[in-house]
Design a protein around this motif. Structure first.
Motif, PDB file in Angstrom:
ATOM      1  N   PHE A  59      50.002  29.114 125.240  1.00 50.40           N
ATOM      2  CA  PHE A  59      50.332  29.904 126.429  1.00 50.40           C
ATOM      3  C   PHE A  59      50.338  28.968 127.632  1.00 50.40           C
ATOM      4  O   PHE A  59      49.464  28.100 127.756  1.00 50.40           O
ATOM      5  N   CYS A  60      51.304  29.160 128.544  1.00 47.65           N
ATOM      6  CA  CYS A  60      51.295  28.348 129.760  1.00 47.65           C
ATOM      7  C   CYS A  60      51.851  29.151 130.917  1.00 47.65           C
ATOM      8  O   CYS A  60      52.883  29.807 130.789  1.00 47.65           O
ATOM      9  N   LYS A  61      51.160  29.075 132.046  1.00 43.93           N
ATOM     10  CA  LYS A  61      51.614  29.819 133.226  1.00 43.93           C
ATOM     11  C   LYS A  61      52.661  29.035 134.009  1.00 43.93           C
ATOM     12  O   LYS A  61      53.255  29.551 134.941  1.00 43.93           O
ATOM     13  N   ASN A  62      52.863  27.794 133.641  1.00 52.92           N
ATOM     14  CA  ASN A  62      53.823  26.962 134.370  1.00 52.92           C
ATOM     15  C   ASN A  62      55.204  27.005 133.715  1.00 52.92           C
ATOM     16  O   ASN A  62      55.376  27.543 132.622  1.00 52.92           O
ATOM     17  N   ASN A  63      56.141  26.369 134.395  1.00 53.27           N
ATOM     18  CA  ASN A  63      57.524  26.533 133.963  1.00 53.27           C
ATOM     19  C   ASN A  63      58.286  25.205 133.995  1.00 53.27           C
ATOM     20  O   ASN A  63      59.461  25.169 134.371  1.00 53.27           O
ATOM     21  N   CYS A  64      57.622  24.127 133.630  1.00 54.48           N
ATOM     22  CA  CYS A  64      58.246  22.800 133.685  1.00 54.48           C
ATOM     23  C   CYS A  64      59.592  22.829 132.946  1.00 54.48           C
ATOM     24  O   CYS A  64      59.672  23.317 131.814  1.00 54.48           O
ATOM     25  N   LEU A  65      60.609  22.289 133.599  1.00 55.00           N
ATOM     26  CA  LEU A  65      61.969  22.430 133.064  1.00 55.00           C
ATOM     27  C   LEU A  65      62.133  21.757 131.709  1.00 55.00           C
ATOM     28  O   LEU A  65      62.995  22.112 130.929  1.00 55.00           O
ATOM     29  N   TYR A  66      61.294  20.734 131.447  1.00 56.84           N
ATOM     30  CA  TYR A  66      61.496  19.932 130.225  1.00 56.84           C
ATOM     31  C   TYR A  66      60.718  20.450 129.020  1.00 56.84           C
ATOM     32  O   TYR A  66      60.940  20.015 127.903  1.00 56.84           O
ATOM     33  N   CYS A  67      59.791  21.389 129.234  1.00 58.95           N
ATOM     34  CA  CYS A  67      58.799  21.662 128.185  1.00 58.95           C
ATOM     35  C   CYS A  67      59.045  22.970 127.437  1.00 58.95           C
ATOM     36  O   CYS A  67      59.282  24.017 128.047  1.00 58.95           O
ATOM     37  N   GLY A  68      58.940  22.894 126.135  1.00 63.69           N
ATOM     38  CA  GLY A  68      59.161  24.062 125.274  1.00 63.69           C
ATOM     39  C   GLY A  68      58.114  25.155 125.442  1.00 63.69           C
ATOM     40  O   GLY A  68      58.331  26.295 125.040  1.00 63.69           O
ATOM     41  N   LEU A  69      56.976  24.842 126.039  1.00 67.38           N
ATOM     42  CA  LEU A  69      55.930  25.852 126.221  1.00 67.38           C
ATOM     43  C   LEU A  69      56.059  26.594 127.557  1.00 67.38           C
ATOM     44  O   LEU A  69      55.264  27.485 127.852  1.00 67.38           O
ATOM     45  N   ARG A  70      57.052  26.244 128.362  1.00 68.62           N
ATOM     46  CA  ARG A  70      57.222  26.862 129.689  1.00 68.62           C
ATOM     47  C   ARG A  70      57.220  28.381 129.574  1.00 68.62           C
ATOM     48  O   ARG A  70      57.703  28.947 128.595  1.00 68.62           O
ATOM     49  N   ARG A  71      56.735  29.026 130.629  1.00 66.65           N
ATOM     50  CA  ARG A  71      56.522  30.479 130.525  1.00 66.65           C
ATOM     51  C   ARG A  71      57.812  31.265 130.308  1.00 66.65           C
ATOM     52  O   ARG A  71      57.811  32.316 129.690  1.00 66.65           O
TER      53      ARG A  71
HETATM   54 FE1  SF4 Z   1      52.871  23.997 130.684  1.00 64.73          FE
HETATM   55 FE2  SF4 Z   1      54.473  22.404 129.307  1.00 64.73          FE
HETATM   56 FE3  SF4 Z   1      54.319  22.144 131.965  1.00 64.73          FE
HETATM   57 FE4  SF4 Z   1      52.242  21.410 130.391  1.00 64.73          FE
HETATM   58  S1  SF4 Z   1      54.273  20.424 130.440  1.00 64.73           S
HETATM   59  S2  SF4 Z   1      52.186  22.609 132.334  1.00 64.73           S
HETATM   60  S3  SF4 Z   1      52.406  22.932 128.743  1.00 64.73           S
HETATM   61  S4  SF4 Z   1      55.103  23.954 130.845  1.00 64.73           S
END
Ligand code: SF4
Ligand code: 5AD
Length: 350
Positions: A59-71
């Motif tokens: 689970f992740c509350k963030n939304n980083c454009l590159y990451c598969g776990l983004r919310r």
């Molecule tokens: Fe969340 Fe992925 Fe950004 Fe880490 S890199 S804060 S897991 S979205």
């Protein structure tokens, strides 16, 4: 020998311009890797320290454009491993002979400070060294983790280019992230950071700045990985990083910070079957076998193609040990703190 390389090897100092010259694709990578390998041997020896990685929540509350776990990625199945199972995984890691575990997750608010403290205490009671990689928290929270016994903290700066960072990590502040690093260092954590290499719009100047930033912030470990586009993210059609530039940044980091720990990252292995082997021969001295239960691994997709998916903890460890033996290096026998951090502790206690 090349004057720049001579300077890097002996003085462990380079200017931004010098770093940029060595980051150019024309500058021979093999020379950089072998110089970094020499410096690694001299300052941190031949041991390769193992860290058992437990990916306990995606689970992740963030939304980083590159990451598969983004919310905003609604296509992945989210999971949280319960506290009892996390402790069992750590205990299994210990039984397999590992001396450190790394608890990693997205920024998952379910794991309150109280819950984290319970987990940290449980793991410290096993006599393991403990690294946390759970993102941005308040200084008070970091302090609570430290008091509960957590030893190290990983928080990558991702890029020192403030605009690039804030474009890629919407809603996040680069200054806040830097402040997290400063707080962690002040609280006595062994501080790990690092960057992505190959983000769209990233320049050689900014990569040179990344390396200087690691030195300036007194990092004790640095993980460097190529950016790998994830199909369920806004950057799905981006070009993606290559292995060579990431190895180049890693080797230069070893030359400038000779006595820190540097992992051979899974992202490097994802781009080439010998990616980690090349890293271990070019400055790296740490490897993080995944000890998460097999069933969860497929869902912890920061980027696609992670080579550890599908294996059990025992299989992952076996593969890593085989790699170390094929290089005729040794598995680390102790907790594997960086000599840099140990030296700082000694000076502080005098
Ligand atoms: Fe969340 Fe992925 Fe950004 Fe880490 S890199 S804060 S897991 S979205
Ligand atoms: N490619 C490579 N590394 C990634 N990370 C997140 N997304 C990607 C990606 N697409 C890295 C970030 C983060 C770490 C846990 O995983 O650098 O800090």
């Amino acid at each position: 020998m090349d004057i720049l390389l001579e300077k890097a090897k002996n003085k462990h100092e380079l200017t931004r311009e010098e770093l940029m010259a060595m980051l150019q694709p024309e500058y021979p990578l093999a020379d950089l890797l072998s110089a970094a390998d020499e410096v690694r041997k001299k300052y941190v020896g031949d041991e390769i320290h193992l860290r058992g990685l437990i990916e306990f929540s995606n689970f992740c509350k963030n939304n980083c454009l590159y990451c598969g776990l983004r919310r905003d990625n609604k296509q992945i199945q989210r999971y949280r491993i319960d506290i009892r199972t996390i402790l069992e995984l750590a205990s299994h890691a210990k039984n397999m002979g590992l001396k450190t575990v790394v608890l990693q997750s997205g920024e998952d608010m379910w794991f309150s400070t109280e819950k984290m403290v319970e987990i940290i205490r449980g793991i410290k009671d096993m006599g393991l060294a403990l690294t946390l990689s759970i993102g941005e928290k308040s200084r008070e929270e970091y302090e609570a983790y430290r008091k509960a016994g957590a030893d190290r903290f990983l928080i990558r700066i991702e890029t020192t280019d403030k605009k690039l960072y804030e474009d890629n990590d919407p809603g996040m502040s680069w200054e806040k992230r830097r402040q997290c690093m400063l707080d962690l260092k002040e609280l006595g954590f062994e501080l790990g950071s690092g960057c992505l290499v190959g983000l769209p719009g990233q320049t050689l100047e900014s990569l040179a700045d990344d390396i200087l930033f690691f030195k300036e912030t007194s990092c004790d470990m640095i993980g460097i990985g190529p950016f790998i586009p994830h199909p369920m993210t806004p950057l799905k059609n981006a070009k993606g990083g290559k292995l060579e530039p990431a190895l180049r940044v890693m080797a230069l980091t070893r030359l400038l910070l000779p006595d820190i720990n540097i992992p051979a990252t899974t992202a490097m292995e994802t781009l080439a079957p010998n990616g980690q082997t090349l890293a271990l021969q070019g400055g790296a001295n740490v490897i993080m076998p995944n000890v998460t239960l097999t069933a969860y691994r497929q869902h912890y997709q920061l980027y696609p193609g992670k080579t550890t998916t599908g294996y059990t903890p025992d299989e992952s460890l076996k593969k890593v040990i085989a790699k170390i033996e094929s290089l005729r290096r040794k598995v680390g026998s102790g907790a594997g703190q960086s000599p840099k951090w140990l030296k700082e502790q000694n000076t502080e206690n005098k």
